[in-house]
Every structure is written in structure tokens, then in C-alpha cells.
Design an enzyme around this catalytic site. Structure first.
Site, PDB file in Angstrom:
ATOM      1  CG  HIS A   1      -1.923  -2.250  -1.868  1.00  0.00           C
ATOM      2  ND1 HIS A   1      -1.358  -1.628  -2.951  1.00  0.00           N
ATOM      3  CD2 HIS A   1      -3.250  -2.357  -2.172  1.00  0.00           C
ATOM      4  CE1 HIS A   1      -2.277  -1.380  -3.864  1.00  0.00           C
ATOM      5  NE2 HIS A   1      -3.438  -1.819  -3.412  1.00  0.00           N
TER       6      HIS A   1
ATOM      7  CD  GLU B   1       0.097   1.639  -0.389  1.00  0.00           C
ATOM      8  OE1 GLU B   1       0.760   0.690  -0.845  1.00  0.00           O
ATOM      9  OE2 GLU B   1      -0.679   2.322  -1.082  1.00  0.00           O
TER      10      GLU B   1
ATOM     11  CG  ASN C   1       2.420  -2.014  -3.097  1.00  0.00           C
ATOM     12  OD1 ASN C   1       1.342  -2.611  -2.992  1.00  0.00           O
ATOM     13  ND2 ASN C   1       2.574  -0.742  -2.756  1.00  0.00           N
TER      14      ASN C   1
ATOM     15  CG  ASP D   1     -10.177   0.474   0.582  1.00  0.00           C
ATOM     16  OD1 ASP D   1     -11.081   0.495  -0.271  1.00  0.00           O
ATOM     17  OD2 ASP D   1      -9.200  -0.290   0.508  1.00  0.00           O
TER      18      ASP D   1
END
Length: 240
Positions: free
Chosen positions: A138, A143, A136, A67
Site C-alpha cells: 500500500h 490498500e 502489502n 492521509d
């Protein structure tokens, strides 16, 4: 999933680096998928040490990063291109022209996503993808709620992700709101995945990964459907 339990972050980094070194020596033309952030930093340091001491070569290796922040140029100190150059590429014998990171400052981010996906396909795909996991769940910047069928795409960063990354910026307001990220479907095309998990703050994520349901609200859960995943996790993350 093959789970390798280690004592701490240092041992995780040592195990991960040796795992990568063995793969590179076995296939000097392999395609590596790379990650940024705090988790793989120790691994990169040990890969550099091995390169200097033992001469492991990356001359024929190609790399694709997961990314990049939208809006940041490659020479911005908080860009992931800059991270990779400073923490890894500048210290080994890799050909920089074979190191690929999405262009965050492109005028057409959608076109960049499509081009990045096509570029990965053109080299035959990723042989070994290195991953971390967010609290979380990801992976990359995918996400919770991201489709398991997603290719490389633009994502709005969750507030929790921005808060986690704010330590790299002067303040949270400087953290970009969007990123280009390799999609979940793109990650799952990798022939092999190496997932690194360290620290007590990742314990709940680890537990949900290995015990919870496979669901898009916890993106990393899809890794349980991949045929070749190795997890290196320390005691703090595992909860021992």
C-alpha cells in the site's frame, strides 16, 4: 526508477533529507507531499536539524499530507495532523496555514475528499511527493485492490495495516477502521516521487515493486509507470 542503495535507516534518512533540502533551496515556493509513520520520522528530524543549523527556510513552502484517520480531530494525539505538528511543522518556519492534512473529524468525509482534491489542483499540484510502502504494497492508505484511477477517497483499512499501526495506540481496537487518503491517481500526478524503504520486513515489498507485475493487488507497482521516481532503500530492505 532511480534506486539509491544505502547501508541503514540512518543513512536513508540523511540521503532523503538532503534530497529534500536541495529541492527546497532550488524552489522555495514548491509544494511538498508528505507522509507519516515510522519511515519518514528520521528524515523530518534531520530536516529540523538542518533548519536550525543552516537556516533552510520553509516560509514559502506548501505541504499536503497523504492521509488522515476518519473520526480523529487534528488535536487527537494519534491523528496525522498532530504527528506532523509535533515531528516537523512546530520546529521549522513554515506557515501552518499552508500545511494541509485531510480533516478526519469532518461531518461529511466524502465532501472532504472532493475538497482536498480540488485544493491540490488549485495550487498547481504536488512538486515532490514523499512516500513509504506497506508490507502489502500500500501507498498512502491505498490498500491492495484500489483502482489506479482513484482520486482522494475514503478507504477501509486492511487488518494488516491496522496491526502495523496498532503500536501507536493503546490497543488495536482503538485504531480507526477508515481513513481519508490521497488516491493513486492523485499521487501519480505528482511531478516527482521520493520513495523511502527501510528494514527487513519491507524486503518482499521491495522485491515485488522492482521485479513484479504492475497490478492493482500491489498498489505501489504503479510507480513504475511514473516518469520520475527515486527510491532510497537500505540493505535490509534490498536483501543484501
Amino acid at each position: 526508477m532511480n534506486i539509491i542503495k544505502v547501508n541503514d535507516y540512518q543513512e536513508m534518512s540523511e540521503k532523503a533529507s538532503q534530497y529534500i533540502i536541495d529541492k527546497v533551496k532550488a524552489n522555495p515556493k514548491m509544494v511538498l507531499g508528505l507522509a507519516t509513520g515510522g519511515t519518514p520520522e528520521g528524515t523530518y528530524k534531520r530536516l529540523i536539524e538542518d533548519h536550525n543549523q543552516n537556516g533552510t527556510s520553509y516560509d514559502g513552502i506548501a505541504t499536503f499530507n497523504l492521509d488522515e484517520y476518519v473520526g480523529l480531530s487534528g488535536d487527537h494525539p494519534q491523528s496525522y495532523r498532530h504527528y506532523m505538528n509535533e515531528r516537523f511543522f512546530n520546529h521549522i518556519d513554515i506557515n501552518k496555514e499552508n500545511t494541509y492534512v485531510p480533516r478526519g473529524n469532518t461531518v461529511d468525509a466524502e465532501a472532504e475528499c472532493e475538497a482536498y482534491e480540488a485544493l491540490m489542483a488549485s495550487v498547481g499540484g504536488i512538486d515532490l511527493q514523499i512516500l513509504g510502502i506497506g508490507g502489502n504494497g500500500h501507498i498512502g492508505f491505498n490498500e491492495p485492490g484500489t483502482s489506479f484511477q482513484s482520486p482522494t477517497h475514503i478507504v477501509d483499512l486492511a487488518q494488516s495495516t491496522k496491526e502495523a499501526n496498532a503500536r501507536y495506540f493503546a490497543n488495536i481496537d482503538e485504531v480507526p477502521n477508515q481513513a481519508i487518503t490521497m488516491g493513486i491517481a492523485s499521487i501519480m500526478k505528482s511531478r516527482e516521487i521520493l520513495l523511502l524503504i527501510s528494514g527487513e520486513n519491507k524486503h518482499e515489498a521491495y522485491k515485488q515493486l522492482v521485479e513484479g507485475e504492475i497490478q492493482e493487488n500491489f498498489p505501489a507497482s504503479i510507480l513504475r509507470n511514473h516518469p520520475y521516481v527515486t527510491i532510497i532503500a537500505d540493505k535490509a530492505a534490498i536483501g543484501e
